[in-house]
Scaffold this active site. Structure first.
Site, short mmCIF file in Angstrom:
data_model
loop_
_atom_site.label_atom_id
_atom_site.label_comp_id
_atom_site.label_asym_id
_atom_site.label_seq_id
_atom_site.Cartn_x
_atom_site.Cartn_y
_atom_site.Cartn_z
N ASP A 85 85.87 -22.01 -58.85
CA ASP A 85 84.48 -22.38 -58.55
C ASP A 85 83.50 -21.93 -59.64
O ASP A 85 82.29 -22.09 -59.49
CB ASP A 85 84.05 -21.87 -57.16
CG ASP A 85 84.56 -20.49 -56.85
OD1 ASP A 85 85.10 -19.82 -57.75
OD2 ASP A 85 84.43 -20.05 -55.68
N HIS A 120 87.51 -12.51 -49.83
CA HIS A 120 86.37 -11.91 -49.13
C HIS A 120 86.77 -11.23 -47.82
O HIS A 120 85.98 -10.47 -47.25
CB HIS A 120 85.30 -12.97 -48.80
CG HIS A 120 84.69 -13.61 -50.00
ND1 HIS A 120 84.05 -12.89 -50.98
CD2 HIS A 120 84.62 -14.91 -50.38
CE1 HIS A 120 83.61 -13.73 -51.93
NE2 HIS A 120 83.95 -14.96 -51.59
ZN LIG Z 1 84.51 -18.30 -54.63
#
Ligand SMILES: [Zn+2]
Length: 612
Positions: A550, A426
């Protein structure tokens, strides 16, 4: 000082000849065979130098490089790196180096102390020392460590080539392989930062000039024997090879000879003189076979594993899902399952600023450093908490990815998994985001392209979140194919199918958004139907995985239903792509994954496939 031209005229002649030869240069063939590498009992990596014939010397070089003569060299093991200060001090020897740093070459060392080190290392590993400590005569039949003969050194340096340098005749490429006068800033540098030759040896050119066992004689090549030549029996100076941080490019050539009188303790060696060790590699001796068995041969390792305790020092706020426990769970699981010892352990170094700057702005890097040092608590937004050592951890997370890439490119391993944190996908060029500080995989991408001249990088991102940072960094770049499959709509909001790249990069950004609740079958279908054809069209030179776990069914943040078995199947598809297009060259980098058990079992399943 030794690393010098014999005289000015020779220097000018060499320079002229260099220019003449460059104009008709041809590229040295870069072989892709894996160098066979072992790690010795005291922790030094050595490469097996196969026996063979070669033409020693150079017609175009200085007078002492002639006549060119055919020489046979028996197989031997050679240190892949110059002996570092850290290694030198392992045997309670006082470090004479001027440019103090544990990872830099040991320098300012006279010949006798280098020979002494060889003996100490031999004793520590149970080998008969080669040097008599009164006369400093070398017993070449002993099994222990010694300095290379001049012939061994030149043969290993050339690595099967016949050009001026092992990478060809183009002197402009030397900067990629060596620290020398044009790029060293007047000092030594950590070993192993430049490219290795094709036999896996680093810093054979530049950094520190290297002692050979042989005495120097200008006329030696006239009477040199053919088989395993060992130099004159007496002399005033010993041979130095490879050039140093203060050498001109011409003095770094494979066949260039230098020498220095600082043989014994009374003379002070220059801070441009270091060394590396060799050891005989006999084919039939039982000790040899035992040594290979005892010392885990990285040649046998398929998968590298990057981890360092510094990653635990990035502390997040209480209750934050991105905790140090994630890595503890992974390592414990791999140990409990007996996999850990089968992985080739790779120790990261902090990423060099030069590489970080390929994707981040200098202002952002400074802000990240300052914020950590000043105890700001978080970086840019509340979702990226930081502690005092987070900057250090982030530097080593990116650095860890580069270590993995180096290991794959040098053939030490076929692929690697990086158990690093903080995660990266990110992170934007000038902003931290979503638990990420530096964009580890993006830095790795640019590193592969710039350092190894590979143009096309495929990034497969199966983290449950869209990797908006990577997308943004390479959005208009057709050399990077970013393929992301993720939950959508979801954090960070980006990742729709319509985001396909722009300009020349159009269609080199592929987003496959999936609804919450998707499982193994859905992911596998995407990989079969979308990733495989995209990889076929792109034909990558290297594959990177943003391995977030995840999307696991038990994850605390994601809403998907992928199982550990599912991650294994996805790994298999990506691995096959790497095998088909780029000799299996694959580095996988941990991103998310917040259910400790789910994360650990998934990483185990992932690594088991990589190791096959
Ligand atoms: Zn993630």
């Amino acid at each position: 000082m030794a690393v010098r031209p014999t005289n000015l005229i020779t220097g000018i002649l060499c320079l002229l000849l260099t220019l003449i030869v460059i104009s008709g240069c041809r590229r040295a063939k870069e072989t892709k065979t894996l160098p066979q590498v072992i790690k010795t009992k005291t922790g030094t990596e050595m490469a097996l130098i196969p026996g063979g014939w070669f033409d020693m010397g150079s017609k175009e070089g200085a007078s002492d490089e002639s006549p060119v003569h055919r020489v046979w060299v028996s197989p031997f093991w050679m240190d892949r790196y110059e002996v570092t200060q850290e290694q030198f001090k392992k045997f309670q020897l006082p470090d004479p180096s001027h440019f103090k740093n544990p990872k830099h070459p040991c320098e300012q060392i006279n010949w006798t102390d280098a020979a002494q080190y060889c003996n100490e290392r031999s004793r520590a590993e149970g080998f008969e020392p080669c040097y008599d400590e009164q006369s400093w005569q070398c017993n070449f039949n002993a099994k222990g460590y010694r300095l290379p003969t001049e012939a061994e050194w030149e043969y290993a340096c050339q690595a099967g080539t016949t050009t001026k340098y092992s990478f060809g005749n183009d002197v402009r490429k030397l900067k990629g392989y060596a620290w020398f006068a044009d790029n060293s800033s007047g000092k030594t540098h950590p070993v192993g930062e430049k490219k290795p030759n094709s036999w896996g040896l680093y810093d054979v050119y530049g950094n520190a000039a290297e002692w050979c066992n042989d005495f120097y004689s200008e006329s030696y090549y006239k009477e040199s024997p053919e088989k395993d030549p060992k130099g004159p029996s007496k002399g005033q100076e010993r041979v130095l090879r490879g050039g140093a941080w203060n050498s001109r490019a011409d003095s770094c050539r494979s066949s260039y000879r230098a020498s220095d009188p600082s043989i014994n303790d009374t003379c002070l060696a220059s801070d441009a003189i270091g060394f590396r060790c060799v050891r005989n590699a006999s084919n039939n001796a039982s000790t040899e076979q035992n040594m290979e068995k005892e010392n885990q041969a990285p040649g046998r390792y398929i998968t590298g594993f990057v981890y360092d305790d510094i990653y635990l020092e990035h502390k997040t706020t209480e209750g934050h899902p991105e905790t140090a426990q994630r890595l503890v769970a992974i390592v414990e699981r791999l140990k409990a399952k007996g996999l850990y010892s089968q992985l080739y352990q790779l120790t990261p170094s902090p990423v060099l600023l030069e590489w970080l700057l390929t994707v981040h702005t200098p202002e952002y890097i400074q802000r990240a450093q300052r914020s950590c040092e000043q105890g700001a608590g978080y970086l840019d937004s509340m979702d990226t908490p930081i502690s005092s050592r987070s900057y250090e951890a982030a530097m080593e997370a990116a650095g860890g990815v580069l270590s993995a890439i180096d290991a794959v490119m040098a053939g030490r391993v076929k692929n690697a998994f990086c158990a690093v944190r903080p995660p990266g996908h990110h992170a934007l060029k000038d902003k931290a985001m979503g638990f990420c500080i530096f964009n580890n995989v993006a830095v790795g991408t640019r590193y592969i392209q710039k350092r190894y001249d590979l143009s096309k990088i495929l990034i497969v991102d199966w983290d449950v979140h869209h990797g908006n940072g990577i997308q943004e960094m390479f959005y208009d770049d057709p050399t990077v194919l970013y393929f992301s499959v993720h939950q959508y709509p979801f954090y960070p909001g980006t990742g729709s199918e319509a985001e396909k790249g722009s300009g020349k990069g159009l269609n080199y950004n592929i987003n496959v958004p999936l609804p919450a609740g998707s499982g193994d079958g859905d992911y596998l279908r995407v990989f079969e139907e979308k990733l495989k054809p995209a990889a076929l069209a792109f034909s990558p030179d290297f594959v990177l995985i943003c391995a977030g776990f995840d999307a696991h069914k038990d994850d605390l943040l994601g809403g998907m239903r992928v199982t550990a078995k599912g991650f294994a199947e996805l790994t298999q598809v990506v691995k096959e792509i790497a095998e088909k297009y780029c000799e299996g060259q694959l580095v996988s980098v941990l991103e998310g994954g917040y259910h400790l058990e789910g994360l650990a079992t998934s990483v185990e399943a992932h690594i088991r496939v990589l190791m096959r």
